[in-house]
Design a protein around this motif. Structure first.
Motif, PDB file in Angstrom:
ATOM      1  N   GLY A  12       0.797  -1.227   0.000  1.00  0.00           N
ATOM      2  CA  GLY A  12       0.000   0.000   0.000  1.00  0.00           C
ATOM      3  C   GLY A  12       0.828   1.274   0.000  1.00  0.00           C
ATOM      4  O   GLY A  12       0.275   2.381  -0.016  1.00  0.00           O
TER       5      GLY A  12
ATOM      6  N   SER B  89       2.735   2.617  -2.339  1.00  0.00           N
ATOM      7  CA  SER B  89       2.587   3.414  -3.562  1.00  0.00           C
ATOM      8  C   SER B  89       1.255   4.161  -3.583  1.00  0.00           C
ATOM      9  O   SER B  89       1.167   5.289  -4.071  1.00  0.00           O
ATOM     10  CB  SER B  89       2.734   2.530  -4.801  1.00  0.00           C
ATOM     11  OG  SER B  89       1.825   1.449  -4.761  1.00  0.00           O
ATOM     12  N   ARG B  90       0.189   3.546  -3.050  1.00  0.00           N
ATOM     13  CA  ARG B  90      -1.111   4.219  -2.988  1.00  0.00           C
ATOM     14  C   ARG B  90      -1.054   5.372  -1.984  1.00  0.00           C
ATOM     15  O   ARG B  90      -1.642   6.439  -2.214  1.00  0.00           O
ATOM     16  CB  ARG B  90      -2.199   3.212  -2.593  1.00  0.00           C
ATOM     17  CG  ARG B  90      -3.587   3.840  -2.389  1.00  0.00           C
ATOM     18  CD  ARG B  90      -4.115   4.533  -3.650  1.00  0.00           C
ATOM     19  NE  ARG B  90      -5.292   5.320  -3.381  1.00  0.00           N
ATOM     20  CZ  ARG B  90      -6.546   4.863  -3.495  1.00  0.00           C
ATOM     21  NH1 ARG B  90      -6.776   3.612  -3.868  1.00  0.00           N
ATOM     22  NH2 ARG B  90      -7.564   5.661  -3.242  1.00  0.00           N
ATOM     23  N   GLN B  91      -0.344   5.195  -0.890  1.00  0.00           N
ATOM     24  CA  GLN B  91      -0.188   6.267   0.088  1.00  0.00           C
ATOM     25  C   GLN B  91       0.462   7.487  -0.551  1.00  0.00           C
ATOM     26  O   GLN B  91       0.037   8.629  -0.340  1.00  0.00           O
ATOM     27  CB  GLN B  91       0.659   5.800   1.273  1.00  0.00           C
ATOM     28  CG  GLN B  91       0.916   6.905   2.304  1.00  0.00           C
ATOM     29  CD  GLN B  91       2.016   6.547   3.285  1.00  0.00           C
ATOM     30  OE1 GLN B  91       2.715   5.543   3.118  1.00  0.00           O
ATOM     31  NE2 GLN B  91       2.177   7.360   4.319  1.00  0.00           N
TER      32      GLN B  91
ATOM     33  N   ALA C  99       0.518   8.293  -3.788  1.00  0.00           N
ATOM     34  CA  ALA C  99      -0.394   8.906  -4.761  1.00  0.00           C
ATOM     35  C   ALA C  99      -1.462   9.749  -4.065  1.00  0.00           C
ATOM     36  O   ALA C  99      -1.776  10.868  -4.500  1.00  0.00           O
ATOM     37  CB  ALA C  99      -1.039   7.818  -5.619  1.00  0.00           C
ATOM     38  N   ASP C 100      -2.017   9.208  -2.981  1.00  0.00           N
ATOM     39  CA  ASP C 100      -3.007   9.968  -2.218  1.00  0.00           C
ATOM     40  C   ASP C 100      -2.396  11.244  -1.640  1.00  0.00           C
ATOM     41  O   ASP C 100      -3.036  12.303  -1.607  1.00  0.00           O
ATOM     42  CB  ASP C 100      -3.563   9.115  -1.076  1.00  0.00           C
ATOM     43  CG  ASP C 100      -4.521   8.022  -1.556  1.00  0.00           C
ATOM     44  OD1 ASP C 100      -5.063   8.166  -2.669  1.00  0.00           O
ATOM     45  OD2 ASP C 100      -4.715   7.036  -0.826  1.00  0.00           O
TER      46      ASP C 100
ATOM     47  N   THR D  81       2.690   6.301 -10.161  1.00  0.00           N
ATOM     48  CA  THR D  81       3.772   5.908  -9.267  1.00  0.00           C
ATOM     49  C   THR D  81       4.577   4.799  -9.939  1.00  0.00           C
ATOM     50  O   THR D  81       4.019   3.878 -10.546  1.00  0.00           O
ATOM     51  CB  THR D  81       3.234   5.417  -7.915  1.00  0.00           C
ATOM     52  OG1 THR D  81       2.180   4.464  -8.128  1.00  0.00           O
ATOM     53  CG2 THR D  81       2.685   6.569  -7.091  1.00  0.00           C
TER      54      THR D  81
ATOM     55  N   GLY E 176      -4.222  -1.717 -10.800  1.00  0.00           N
ATOM     56  CA  GLY E 176      -3.461  -0.512 -10.464  1.00  0.00           C
ATOM     57  C   GLY E 176      -4.167   0.805 -10.658  1.00  0.00           C
ATOM     58  O   GLY E 176      -3.535   1.858 -10.533  1.00  0.00           O
TER      59      GLY E 176
ATOM     60  N   GLU F 226      -7.183   3.640  -9.792  1.00  0.00           N
ATOM     61  CA  GLU F 226      -8.221   4.175  -8.907  1.00  0.00           C
ATOM     62  C   GLU F 226      -8.751   5.455  -9.536  1.00  0.00           C
ATOM     63  O   GLU F 226      -7.979   6.323  -9.946  1.00  0.00           O
ATOM     64  CB  GLU F 226      -7.664   4.478  -7.516  1.00  0.00           C
ATOM     65  CG  GLU F 226      -7.191   3.274  -6.736  1.00  0.00           C
ATOM     66  CD  GLU F 226      -8.334   2.417  -6.212  1.00  0.00           C
ATOM     67  OE1 GLU F 226      -9.491   2.901  -6.244  1.00  0.00           O
ATOM     68  OE2 GLU F 226      -8.067   1.291  -5.782  1.00  0.00           O
TER      69      GLU F 226
ATOM     70  N   LEU G  45      -5.459   7.581 -10.468  1.00  0.00           N
ATOM     71  CA  LEU G  45      -4.205   7.142  -9.862  1.00  0.00           C
ATOM     72  C   LEU G  45      -3.786   5.867 -10.578  1.00  0.00           C
ATOM     73  O   LEU G  45      -4.562   4.911 -10.655  1.00  0.00           O
ATOM     74  CB  LEU G  45      -4.384   6.876  -8.363  1.00  0.00           C
ATOM     75  CG  LEU G  45      -4.987   8.009  -7.532  1.00  0.00           C
ATOM     76  CD1 LEU G  45      -5.077   7.594  -6.060  1.00  0.00           C
ATOM     77  CD2 LEU G  45      -4.183   9.291  -7.682  1.00  0.00           C
TER      78      LEU G  45
ATOM     79  N   ASP H 168      -0.960   2.981 -10.580  1.00  0.00           N
ATOM     80  CA  ASP H 168       0.142   2.362  -9.843  1.00  0.00           C
ATOM     81  C   ASP H 168       0.923   1.454 -10.793  1.00  0.00           C
ATOM     82  O   ASP H 168       0.500   0.348 -11.115  1.00  0.00           O
ATOM     83  CB  ASP H 168      -0.407   1.558  -8.669  1.00  0.00           C
ATOM     84  CG  ASP H 168       0.689   1.021  -7.759  1.00  0.00           C
ATOM     85  OD1 ASP H 168       1.878   1.162  -8.120  1.00  0.00           O
ATOM     86  OD2 ASP H 168       0.368   0.463  -6.696  1.00  0.00           O
TER      87      ASP H 168
END
Length: 473
Positions: free
Chosen positions: A357, A359-361, A363-364, A381, A407, A409, A436, A438
């Motif tokens: 998670g 990479s998602r963090q 991007a957020d 990312t 990947g 969102e 987003l 990923d």
């Protein structure tokens, strides 16, 4: 440093071409500049503009090399690397180098008032056929003073020459310049203003940073490593660079707007102004200051990539990276707001993953920053082995590491900009969807794809002998 010093540095680095052939200010000058920028050519100094003695300088930031020259950094740095150096200087700087007020400077070599005030004395270009007129500056620093706090603001605005003594100024709603102007309106007074055309290019960068209690001149000197100098403009009492090429002093009536535009925006499109020019504040020029033999600094826009897009990409990359660093998110290797996305709409972040998670963090977090919240449409990312501004490798990751279902969102609602031509023309909502993407290999995979990599020992030997091969690259 002033504009002339920067021009000389470009010349020494073979990043400047002096154009001695006569060119017309009406479209020809801007079109030559645009074609040169698209080919990543040199900055141009037009020394023979039809009907004028004043030269015009264009293409200041159109290459990463010229960005590095402006920052006083090694010339081979990429956009990401230069932005990282900016971020380190500003985020770790312990003390600001305060600017120095001087009583005299080259900008006071000529002071024109009364009937001598005539904007037609400068070779102001018309950039594109559908533009509403001639633009004396699209990268003008407008100096304003908050009447309540006394704080000085250097905002960057475009200015259309309406006639020989008036310029339309694009002060957009919600910006600091508009907030200051509303205070003068409440007081029933005109707002003193000074437009700077041609100065240390770093001043434009400084305007992107918010340092409590520091002026843009302080920030410029701090990054430069030496005191910057300003003087109080004689008519308005506003601080302007002592070595500026041209300064227009005057007032803006907060209750008197005139139609301004249209103008070919940095998106490569026109806004609704093309069909109906929008009333804008007007700078009533009462006094002109200029150096002997002044140089007019002109910057066109239109579709990417021009020097404006490089400037926007650099400043937003630097501020975004700084904000992410302040969030203390681990693993970020490089950041790039892509100049190819008009320097605003798409960001790539390279990171060294440390947990599922991660990479998602990241991007957020990009969308949670002040920089990423405004107008951003997409965040990509990638893993640590890819530099964020290496588009060739980024697309490789999107092709071979990214799975659209896993990947992707989608975010339905985010803050947009009125300059985005993709907004629904039948709606007044300034919102955009966001994506987003990923393109990292999932951290939790136990069996990861095996990349075909060159042998490091052999590479080292080859690099040591490279000149022997005679390949010349």
């Amino acid at each position: 440093m002033d504009l002339r010093y920067f021009i000389n540095q470009c010349a020494e680095a073979h990043e400047l071409k002096r154009v001695t052939t006569e060119v017309d200010w009406n479209l020809e000058l801007s079109h030559v500049s645009k074609l040169t920028e698209e080919k990543k050519g040199p900055a141009l100094l037009f020394e023979s503009v039809k009907g004028y003695d004043t030269p015009v300088f264009t293409g200041a930031f159109a290459t990463t090399k010229r960005l590095a020259i402006m920052l006083g950094l090694p010339h081979d740095l990429t956009l990401c690397q230069s932005a990282q150096q900016w971020m380190k200087k500003t985020i770790t700087s312990e003390g600001l180098i305060k600017a120095k007020e001087v009583k005299d400077g080259p900008v006071l070599e000529n002071v024109l008032t009364g009937d001598k005030v005539d904007l037609n004395m400068f070779p102001v270009p018309k950039f594109f056929p559908l533009d509403g007129g001639r633009y004396i500056g699209t990268m003008v620093s407008l100096v304003l003073k908050d009447p309540e706090t006394g704080e000085v603001n250097l905002g960057t605005y475009r200015m259309q020459m309406l006639d020989d003594k008036r310029c339309g100024v694009q002060i957009l709603p919600g910006k600091r310049g508009e907030r200051i102007m509303k205070k003068y309106a409440k007081m029933g007074k005109k707002m003193p203003a000074a437009a700077i055309i041609g100065c240390d290019p770093l001043i434009f960068m400084a305007g992107t940073l918010m340092h409590k209690g520091a002026s843009d001149y302080d920030i410029t000197g701090t990054v430069r490593g030496q005191q910057s100098e300003f003087l109080m403009a004689p008519l308005t009492g506003l601080p302007v660079p002592a070595g500026a090429e041209i300064v227009l002093e005057g007032e803006i009536d907060p209750n008197n707007f005139l139609p301004e535009g249209p103008f070919a925006e940095y998106t490569g499109y026109y806004t609704d102004e093309l069909h109906k020019p929008i009333p804008k504040p007007v700078l009533e020029v009462q006094q002109i200051l200029h150096r002997n033999n002044p140089i007019l600094w002109a910057t066109g826009q239109g579709r990417p990539v021009t020097d404006v897009h490089m400037l926007l990409a650099f400043t937003r990359t630097a501020t975004l990276w700084t904000e992410l660093e302040q969030m203390r998110i681990p693993g970020i290797q490089s950041v790039c707001v892509l100049p190819e996305s008009a320097g605003r709409f798409w960001t790539v972040v390279s990171l060294k993953q440390a947990y599922p998670g991660h990479s998602r963090q990241v991007a957020d977090a990009v969308l949670g920053t002040n920089t990423g919240n405004y107008g951003m449409k997409g965040v990509i990312t990638v893993d640590e082995d890819i530099q964020a501004d290496d588009l060739q490798r980024v697309f490789w990751a999107l092709s071979c590491r990214y799975d659209p279902m896993r990947g992707t969102e989608l975010i339905k609602r985010g803050r947009s900009t009125p300059l985005d031509p993709a907004l629904d023309p039948n709606s007044d909502k300034l919102t955009t969807s966001r994506i987003l993407m990923d393109a990292c290999i999932p951290y939790e995979w136990k069996q990861k794809p095996v990349e075909a990599r060159m042998d490091e020992e052999t590479l080292a030997k080859i690099k040591a002998r490279w000149h022997e091969y005679g390949i010349g690259i």
